[in-house]
Design a protein around this motif. Structure first.
Motif, PDB file in Angstrom:
ATOM      1  N   SER A  54       0.016  -2.328   5.575  1.00  0.00           N
ATOM      2  CA  SER A  54      -1.015  -1.379   6.004  1.00  0.00           C
ATOM      3  C   SER A  54      -0.610  -0.638   7.274  1.00  0.00           C
ATOM      4  O   SER A  54      -1.167   0.413   7.577  1.00  0.00           O
ATOM      5  N   ASP A  55       0.356  -1.205   8.017  1.00  0.00           N
ATOM      6  CA  ASP A  55       0.821  -0.518   9.228  1.00  0.00           C
ATOM      7  C   ASP A  55       1.544   0.785   8.904  1.00  0.00           C
ATOM      8  O   ASP A  55       1.675   1.664   9.771  1.00  0.00           O
ATOM      9  N   ARG A  98      -4.618   3.760  -2.569  1.00  0.00           N
ATOM     10  CA  ARG A  98      -5.847   3.772  -1.773  1.00  0.00           C
ATOM     11  C   ARG A  98      -6.613   2.471  -1.997  1.00  0.00           C
ATOM     12  O   ARG A  98      -6.650   1.933  -3.107  1.00  0.00           O
ATOM     13  N   ALA A 145       0.541   2.665   6.230  1.00  0.00           N
ATOM     14  CA  ALA A 145      -0.342   3.387   5.316  1.00  0.00           C
ATOM     15  C   ALA A 145      -0.698   4.790   5.805  1.00  0.00           C
ATOM     16  O   ALA A 145      -0.935   5.697   5.003  1.00  0.00           O
ATOM     17  N   ASN A 146      -0.760   4.991   7.109  1.00  0.00           N
ATOM     18  CA  ASN A 146      -1.153   6.307   7.629  1.00  0.00           C
ATOM     19  C   ASN A 146      -0.179   7.405   7.225  1.00  0.00           C
ATOM     20  O   ASN A 146      -0.576   8.557   7.034  1.00  0.00           O
ATOM     21  N   THR A 147       1.089   7.061   7.099  1.00  0.00           N
ATOM     22  CA  THR A 147       2.098   8.077   6.785  1.00  0.00           C
ATOM     23  C   THR A 147       2.739   7.911   5.414  1.00  0.00           C
ATOM     24  O   THR A 147       3.315   8.872   4.892  1.00  0.00           O
ATOM     25  N   HIS A 148       2.656   6.732   4.819  1.00  0.00           N
ATOM     26  CA  HIS A 148       3.354   6.482   3.561  1.00  0.00           C
ATOM     27  C   HIS A 148       2.450   5.889   2.480  1.00  0.00           C
ATOM     28  O   HIS A 148       2.939   5.295   1.515  1.00  0.00           O
ATOM     29  N   ARG A 149       1.157   6.031   2.590  1.00  0.00           N
ATOM     30  CA  ARG A 149       0.245   5.397   1.627  1.00  0.00           C
ATOM     31  C   ARG A 149       0.381   6.005   0.238  1.00  0.00           C
ATOM     32  O   ARG A 149       0.396   7.222   0.072  1.00  0.00           O
ATOM     33  N   SER A 201       0.828  -1.210   0.000  1.00  0.00           N
ATOM     34  CA  SER A 201       0.000   0.000   0.000  1.00  0.00           C
ATOM     35  C   SER A 201       0.859   1.256   0.000  1.00  0.00           C
ATOM     36  O   SER A 201       0.349   2.358  -0.229  1.00  0.00           O
ATOM     37  N   THR A 202       2.159   1.097   0.235  1.00  0.00           N
ATOM     38  CA  THR A 202       3.083   2.228   0.240  1.00  0.00           C
ATOM     39  C   THR A 202       3.796   2.407  -1.097  1.00  0.00           C
ATOM     40  O   THR A 202       4.686   3.250  -1.214  1.00  0.00           O
ATOM     41  N   SER A 233      -1.112  -6.552   7.172  1.00  0.00           N
ATOM     42  CA  SER A 233       0.233  -6.210   7.623  1.00  0.00           C
ATOM     43  C   SER A 233       0.898  -7.472   8.148  1.00  0.00           C
ATOM     44  O   SER A 233       0.496  -8.002   9.191  1.00  0.00           O
TER      45      SER A 233
END
Length: 264
Positions: free
Chosen positions: A122-123, A132, A125-129, A87-88, A155
């Motif tokens: 996904s761990d 989508r 994803a909040n900062t490096h996604r 996801s990154t 993850s």
């Protein structure tokens, strides 16, 4: 003697997306940040399904395109696919699209093959996604022909949704009930497991097997605890030539039968 069912799950995706990490988290409850490029690793497990023995082969493939013949053979012999992206990484999602096109070109029955598209990391994803989830689902459910497919994020590092990936694959393969409220593992007992590495010539041979029975048998989605030596025995290493012969035999079986695993 119990009836035999066999299913081969093939894991495809770009390099470094975490295909091997997902498999090892599921099978052995282990994770490492150290990266080692995979050539081809094959994991074998057997499970009891109330009088039926389910043999599960999990094939971990190379993330690069240096082995086209091995890649074509893995696609030709698969009963189900897991397509993994990060996801990154937007480029890894493009690689998943390429993997699907290879499946569509080689398999006339691609619409009937169970496919799980897994968005790993996904761990982060909040900062490096970069990809989508909506983008992936729109591609699968809107742009592609009707498929037997599902999209999940996971993850391997945090052990999030890893078990659900494999449970979903078997559900889509109709070995497990779809939409079950429980974990879908009632009555499924593991008989044995083995690990075979086709790239072991570069590393020390790694082989493990567990065998349990009766009330102490583990469920289908419960990995063996590597910290305890209980029930663990070493298997004789399988040579690369043996694996190639097995692959040729499987390919011949595919040519003789359109599907040697009953999904219906």
């Amino acid at each position: 003697m119990a009836d035999l069912e066999r299913i081969r799950l093939v894991i495809l995706g770009g390099a470094g997306v975490g295909k091997s990490s997902i498999i090892k988290r599921f099978l052995f409850k282990t994770y490492t940040d150290k990266y080692r490029a995979t050539v081809e690793d094959l994991f074998n497990r057997e499970y009891d399904l109330g009088g039926v023995t389910l043999k599960v082969d999990i094939l971990d493939t190379s993330g690069d395109m240096q082995f086209p013949a091995m890649r074509r053979l893995s696609i030709a012999t698969a009963h189900a696919f897991m397509l993994v992206y990060a996801s990154t990484s937007a480029s890894s999602f493009q690689c998943v699209k390429q993997c699907f096109e290879e499946i569509r070109e080689q398999r006339a029955d691609y619409q009937d093959i169970p496919i799980v598209i897994a968005g790993n990391k996904s761990d982060l994803a909040n900062t490096h996604r970069e990809v989508r989830l909506e983008e992936v689902t729109d591609w699968v459910y809107c742009e592609l022909p009707r498929l037997r497919a599902k999209v999940l994020e996971c993850s391997a590092k945090e052990d999030q949704n890893v078990t659900d990936l494999f449970k979903t694959l078997l559900s889509l393969s109709r070995f497990l009930p779809v939409g079950s409220n429980n974990d879908g593992t009632s009555g499924l007992k593991r008989r044995s497991s083995a690990y075979v590495s086709a790239s072991s010539s570069r590393n020390k041979n790694r082989n493990a097997s567990t065998s349990v029975s009766g009330d102490k048998a583990s469920s289908l989605f419960e990995a063996a605890d590597p910290s305890t030596g209980s029930g663990v025995v070493k298997l004789k290493p399988r040579s690369r030539s043996l694996i190639r012969r097995a692959s040729r035999k499987t390919k011949q079986q595919i040519n003789n039968a359109s599907d040697d695993c009953n999904f219906q």
